[in-house]
Write a protein that holds these residues in place. Structure first.
Motif, PDB file in Angstrom:
ATOM      1  N   LEU A  75       4.571   0.275  -3.690  1.00 11.11           N
ATOM      2  CA  LEU A  75       4.812  -1.048  -4.285  1.00 11.11           C
ATOM      3  C   LEU A  75       3.537  -1.578  -4.947  1.00 11.11           C
ATOM      4  CD1 LEU A  75       7.089  -2.701  -1.572  1.00 11.11           C
ATOM      5  CD2 LEU A  75       7.764  -2.017  -3.881  1.00 11.11           C
ATOM      6  N   PHE A  76       2.385  -1.443  -4.262  1.00  7.51           N
ATOM      7  CA  PHE A  76       1.125  -1.890  -4.874  1.00  7.51           C
ATOM      8  C   PHE A  76       0.844  -1.110  -6.162  1.00  7.51           C
ATOM      9  CE2 PHE A  76      -0.162  -3.591  -0.578  1.00  7.51           C
ATOM     10  CZ  PHE A  76      -0.392  -4.894  -0.982  1.00  7.51           C
ATOM     11  N   LEU A  77       1.167   0.198  -6.138  1.00  2.18           N
ATOM     12  CA  LEU A  77       0.892   1.013  -7.327  1.00  2.18           C
ATOM     13  C   LEU A  77       1.822   0.645  -8.481  1.00  2.18           C
ATOM     14  CD1 LEU A  77       0.280   4.496  -5.647  1.00  2.18           C
ATOM     15  CD2 LEU A  77      -1.441   2.929  -6.557  1.00  2.18           C
ATOM     16  N   ALA A  78       3.073   0.329  -8.167  1.00  2.53           N
ATOM     17  CA  ALA A  78       4.002  -0.105  -9.225  1.00  2.53           C
ATOM     18  C   ALA A  78       3.505  -1.411  -9.836  1.00  2.53           C
ATOM     19  CB  ALA A  78       5.403  -0.284  -8.642  1.00  2.53           C
ATOM     20  N   ASP A  79       3.076  -2.323  -8.979  1.00  4.18           N
ATOM     21  CA  ASP A  79       2.509  -3.585  -9.465  1.00  4.18           C
ATOM     22  C   ASP A  79       1.316  -3.300 -10.376  1.00  4.18           C
ATOM     23  OD1 ASP A  79       1.893  -6.577  -9.213  1.00  4.18           O
ATOM     24  OD2 ASP A  79       0.056  -5.670  -8.446  1.00  4.18           O
ATOM     25  N   ARG A  80       0.459  -2.365  -9.960  1.00  3.41           N
ATOM     26  CA  ARG A  80      -0.777  -2.074 -10.722  1.00  3.41           C
ATOM     27  C   ARG A  80      -0.441  -1.477 -12.079  1.00  3.41           C
ATOM     28  NH1 ARG A  80      -3.915   0.230  -6.830  1.00  3.41           N
ATOM     29  NH2 ARG A  80      -4.144  -1.979  -6.347  1.00  3.41           N
ATOM     30  N   HIS A  81       0.483  -0.536 -12.110  1.00  2.00           N
ATOM     31  CA  HIS A  81       0.767   0.107 -13.400  1.00  2.00           C
ATOM     32  C   HIS A  81       1.304  -0.925 -14.403  1.00  2.00           C
ATOM     33  CE1 HIS A  81       1.514   3.249 -16.226  1.00  2.00           C
ATOM     34  NE2 HIS A  81       2.720   2.751 -16.426  1.00  2.00           N
ATOM     35  N   GLN A  82       2.207  -1.772 -13.922  1.00  2.00           N
ATOM     36  CA  GLN A  82       2.766  -2.811 -14.786  1.00  2.00           C
ATOM     37  C   GLN A  82       1.658  -3.757 -15.270  1.00  2.00           C
ATOM     38  OE1 GLN A  82       5.949  -2.326 -15.171  1.00  2.00           O
ATOM     39  NE2 GLN A  82       6.734  -4.196 -16.147  1.00  2.00           N
TER      40      GLN A  82
END
Ligand code: TMP
Length: 225
Positions: A75-82
Protein backbone atom coordinates in the motif's frame (compact mmCIF):
# COMPACT_ATOMS: atom_id res chain seq x y z
CA UNK A 1 23.59 9.32 -7.09
CA UNK A 2 25.16 11.53 -9.72
CA UNK A 3 24.71 15.28 -9.20
CA UNK A 4 25.16 15.91 -12.94
CA UNK A 5 21.60 15.36 -14.14
CA UNK A 6 20.58 18.58 -15.86
CA UNK A 7 17.36 20.56 -15.98
CA UNK A 8 15.56 19.54 -12.89
CA UNK A 9 15.18 20.64 -9.32
CA UNK A 10 16.45 18.66 -6.34
CA UNK A 11 14.36 16.33 -4.19
CA UNK A 12 14.89 16.85 -0.45
CA UNK A 13 13.20 14.37 1.88
CA UNK A 14 12.62 14.58 5.62
CA UNK A 15 12.63 11.41 7.68
CA UNK A 16 12.43 10.41 11.34
CA UNK A 17 10.25 8.81 13.97
CA UNK A 18 6.96 10.08 15.38
CA UNK A 19 6.94 13.59 16.81
CA UNK A 20 10.34 14.60 15.48
CA UNK A 21 8.84 17.72 13.86
CA UNK A 22 9.12 16.73 10.20
CA UNK A 23 5.94 18.46 8.99
CA UNK A 24 6.81 21.70 10.73
CA UNK A 25 10.38 21.68 9.39
CA UNK A 26 9.19 20.91 5.85
CA UNK A 27 6.89 23.93 6.02
CA UNK A 28 9.64 26.14 7.48
CA UNK A 29 12.17 25.13 4.87
CA UNK A 30 9.73 25.85 2.03
CA UNK A 31 8.90 29.23 3.56
CA UNK A 32 12.62 30.06 3.77
CA UNK A 33 13.18 29.01 0.15
CA UNK A 34 10.19 30.93 -1.15
CA UNK A 35 11.28 34.05 0.76
CA UNK A 36 14.53 33.77 -1.23
CA UNK A 37 12.67 33.42 -4.51
CA UNK A 38 13.36 29.69 -4.89
CA UNK A 39 10.30 27.86 -6.27
CA UNK A 40 9.42 25.04 -3.94
CA UNK A 41 6.78 22.34 -3.48
CA UNK A 42 6.03 20.86 -0.04
CA UNK A 43 4.51 17.40 -0.19
CA UNK A 44 4.21 14.29 1.97
CA UNK A 45 3.68 10.54 2.12
CA UNK A 46 1.31 8.89 2.51
CA UNK A 47 -1.72 10.66 1.11
CA UNK A 48 -0.66 13.43 -1.31
CA UNK A 49 -2.84 12.24 -4.23
CA UNK A 50 -6.54 11.30 -4.39
CA UNK A 51 -5.62 7.59 -4.54
CA UNK A 52 -3.08 8.21 -1.79
CA UNK A 53 -5.79 9.56 0.48
CA UNK A 54 -7.80 6.36 0.13
CA UNK A 55 -4.64 4.32 0.81
CA UNK A 56 -3.80 6.50 3.82
CA UNK A 57 -7.23 5.74 5.31
CA UNK A 58 -6.61 2.01 4.94
CA UNK A 59 -3.12 2.21 6.45
CA UNK A 60 -4.05 4.38 9.40
CA UNK A 61 -6.71 1.86 10.33
CA UNK A 62 -9.67 4.15 9.94
CA UNK A 63 -11.43 1.30 8.14
CA UNK A 64 -10.57 -1.06 11.01
CA UNK A 65 -8.90 -3.58 8.69
CA UNK A 66 -6.02 -5.64 10.11
CA UNK A 67 -3.01 -5.34 7.78
CA UNK A 68 -0.30 -7.90 7.14
CA UNK A 69 3.21 -6.36 6.89
CA UNK A 70 3.56 -7.22 3.17
CA UNK A 71 0.12 -5.77 2.39
CA UNK A 72 1.04 -2.64 4.34
CA UNK A 73 4.30 -2.29 2.37
CA UNK A 74 2.51 -2.69 -0.96
CA UNK A 75 0.00 0.00 0.00
CA UNK A 76 2.83 2.44 0.84
CA UNK A 77 4.50 1.58 -2.47
CA UNK A 78 1.29 2.13 -4.44
CA UNK A 79 0.91 5.50 -2.74
CA UNK A 80 4.54 6.33 -3.61
CA UNK A 81 4.32 5.41 -7.27
CA UNK A 82 1.19 7.52 -7.72
CA UNK A 83 2.81 10.41 -5.81
CA UNK A 84 6.07 10.25 -7.78
CA UNK A 85 4.30 10.10 -11.14
CA UNK A 86 1.60 12.69 -10.54
CA UNK A 87 3.23 15.17 -8.17
CA UNK A 88 6.98 14.84 -7.56
CA UNK A 89 8.35 14.20 -11.07
CA UNK A 90 6.32 17.01 -12.75
CA UNK A 91 7.45 19.53 -10.10
CA UNK A 92 11.11 18.48 -10.44
CA UNK A 93 10.86 18.86 -14.22
CA UNK A 94 9.58 22.41 -13.65
CA UNK A 95 12.80 23.08 -11.74
CA UNK A 96 11.17 23.29 -8.32
CA UNK A 97 12.82 22.18 -5.12
CA UNK A 98 10.54 19.38 -3.90
CA UNK A 99 10.53 18.91 -0.13
CA UNK A 100 8.81 15.71 0.96
CA UNK A 101 7.69 14.72 4.46
CA UNK A 102 8.65 10.99 4.45
CA UNK A 103 9.66 9.07 1.35
CA UNK A 104 11.40 5.83 0.49
CA UNK A 105 13.51 5.58 3.67
CA UNK A 106 10.28 5.30 5.69
CA UNK A 107 9.44 2.01 3.96
CA UNK A 108 13.02 0.73 4.22
CA UNK A 109 13.05 1.47 7.95
CA UNK A 110 9.48 0.70 9.12
CA UNK A 111 8.65 -2.21 6.83
CA UNK A 112 12.17 -3.34 5.85
CA UNK A 113 14.19 -3.06 9.04
CA UNK A 114 11.58 -3.00 11.84
CA UNK A 115 8.78 -5.23 10.52
CA UNK A 116 11.42 -7.61 9.21
CA UNK A 117 10.76 -7.61 5.47
CA UNK A 118 14.42 -6.75 4.79
CA UNK A 119 15.61 -3.31 3.76
CA UNK A 120 17.42 -4.60 0.64
CA UNK A 121 14.22 -6.13 -0.70
CA UNK A 122 12.34 -2.90 0.01
CA UNK A 123 15.16 -0.95 -1.68
CA UNK A 124 14.73 -3.00 -4.87
CA UNK A 125 10.98 -2.35 -4.81
CA UNK A 126 11.60 1.35 -4.18
CA UNK A 127 13.91 1.43 -7.23
CA UNK A 128 11.14 -0.06 -9.33
CA UNK A 129 8.47 2.25 -7.93
CA UNK A 130 10.51 5.50 -8.01
CA UNK A 131 12.52 5.05 -11.21
CA UNK A 132 14.68 8.15 -11.75
CA UNK A 133 13.10 10.07 -8.89
CA UNK A 134 15.51 9.51 -6.00
CA UNK A 135 16.18 11.78 -3.00
CA UNK A 136 19.19 14.04 -3.56
CA UNK A 137 19.35 15.00 0.11
CA UNK A 138 17.65 13.44 3.13
CA UNK A 139 17.33 15.21 6.45
CA UNK A 140 16.97 12.68 9.26
CA UNK A 141 15.46 14.35 12.34
CA UNK A 142 16.76 12.31 15.24
CA UNK A 143 15.11 12.36 18.66
CA UNK A 144 14.74 10.14 21.72
CA UNK A 145 11.43 8.27 21.03
CA UNK A 146 9.91 9.06 24.45
CA UNK A 147 10.27 12.78 23.73
CA UNK A 148 8.89 12.38 20.20
CA UNK A 149 5.88 10.33 21.33
CA UNK A 150 5.05 12.90 24.03
CA UNK A 151 5.22 15.67 21.42
CA UNK A 152 3.00 13.70 19.01
CA UNK A 153 0.47 12.97 21.79
CA UNK A 154 0.29 16.69 22.71
CA UNK A 155 -0.20 17.65 19.06
CA UNK A 156 -3.00 15.13 18.56
CA UNK A 157 -4.75 16.05 21.81
CA UNK A 158 -4.67 19.69 20.64
CA UNK A 159 -6.28 18.64 17.34
CA UNK A 160 -8.87 16.46 19.12
CA UNK A 161 -7.52 13.32 17.36
CA UNK A 162 -6.85 9.87 18.76
CA UNK A 163 -3.53 8.10 18.15
CA UNK A 164 -3.40 6.16 14.92
CA UNK A 165 -2.50 2.50 14.48
CA UNK A 166 1.22 3.10 13.85
CA UNK A 167 1.65 5.49 16.77
CA UNK A 168 0.07 3.01 19.18
CA UNK A 169 3.02 0.66 18.71
CA UNK A 170 5.13 -0.06 21.81
CA UNK A 171 8.05 2.12 22.83
CA UNK A 172 10.40 -0.69 21.79
CA UNK A 173 9.03 -0.46 18.24
CA UNK A 174 9.86 3.27 18.14
CA UNK A 175 13.36 2.61 19.52
CA UNK A 176 13.92 0.14 16.70
CA UNK A 177 12.65 2.74 14.22
CA UNK A 178 15.20 5.24 15.53
CA UNK A 179 18.01 2.70 15.32
CA UNK A 180 16.86 1.66 11.83
CA UNK A 181 17.11 5.24 10.63
CA UNK A 182 20.58 5.66 12.16
CA UNK A 183 21.70 2.46 10.40
CA UNK A 184 20.23 3.78 7.16
CA UNK A 185 22.21 7.04 7.62
CA UNK A 186 25.42 5.17 8.41
CA UNK A 187 25.06 3.22 5.16
CA UNK A 188 24.55 6.40 3.07
CA UNK A 189 26.29 9.31 4.81
CA UNK A 190 26.56 11.32 1.58
CA UNK A 191 22.81 11.51 1.11
CA UNK A 192 21.44 11.29 4.66
CA UNK A 193 22.29 14.07 7.17
CA UNK A 194 21.43 13.35 10.79
CA UNK A 195 20.07 16.48 12.49
CA UNK A 196 19.35 16.46 16.25
CA UNK A 197 15.65 17.32 16.64
CA UNK A 198 15.72 18.30 20.33
CA UNK A 199 15.20 21.99 21.11
CA UNK A 200 12.85 24.64 19.80
CA UNK A 201 11.47 24.54 16.23
CA UNK A 202 13.60 27.61 15.48
CA UNK A 203 16.78 25.91 16.69
CA UNK A 204 16.03 22.81 14.63
CA UNK A 205 15.18 24.95 11.57
CA UNK A 206 18.59 26.63 11.84
CA UNK A 207 20.34 23.25 11.97
CA UNK A 208 18.34 22.08 8.95
CA UNK A 209 19.24 25.22 7.00
CA UNK A 210 22.94 24.71 7.76
CA UNK A 211 22.64 21.36 5.98
CA UNK A 212 20.43 22.52 3.10
CA UNK A 213 22.01 25.83 2.10
CA UNK A 214 25.44 24.46 1.04
CA UNK A 215 23.71 21.57 -0.72
CA UNK A 216 21.60 23.97 -2.83
CA UNK A 217 24.59 26.16 -3.59
CA UNK A 218 26.26 23.17 -5.20
CA UNK A 219 23.17 21.98 -7.05
CA UNK A 220 24.20 21.90 -10.72
CA UNK A 221 21.12 23.37 -12.40
CA UNK A 222 19.90 26.39 -10.51
CA UNK A 223 17.55 26.41 -7.48
CA UNK A 224 20.28 28.25 -5.60
CA UNK A 225 19.20 29.60 -2.23
P1 TMP B 1 3.01 10.58 9.79
O1 TMP B 1 2.18 11.18 8.71
O2 TMP B 1 2.60 11.03 11.16
O3 TMP B 1 4.48 10.70 9.53
O4 TMP B 1 2.65 9.03 9.84
C1 TMP B 1 2.89 8.19 8.80
C2 TMP B 1 3.07 6.81 9.39
O5 TMP B 1 3.27 5.89 8.34
C3 TMP B 1 4.30 6.72 10.30
O6 TMP B 1 4.01 5.90 11.40
C4 TMP B 1 5.33 6.01 9.43
C5 TMP B 1 4.48 5.17 8.53
N1 TMP B 1 5.08 4.90 7.23
C6 TMP B 1 5.58 3.64 6.99
O7 TMP B 1 5.51 2.76 7.86
N2 TMP B 1 6.10 3.37 5.76
C7 TMP B 1 6.15 4.30 4.76
O8 TMP B 1 6.64 4.01 3.65
C8 TMP B 1 5.64 5.61 5.03
C9 TMP B 1 5.69 6.66 3.95
C10 TMP B 1 5.11 5.87 6.28
Amino acid sequence: MSRQRPHRGPLITFEGGEGTGKSLQVARLCATLEARGVPCLATREPGATPLGQVIEGLIRGREGLPLEPVAELLLFLADRHQHVSQVVAPALRQGKVVVCDRFLDSSEVYQGRVRGLGWERVRRLNQWVCGEVWPDLTILLDLEPKVGLARAARRQAGQGQGRDRLEREELDFHRRVRQGYLDQARAEPERIRVIPAAGSPQEVAERVWQGVEPFLEEWPCGSKA
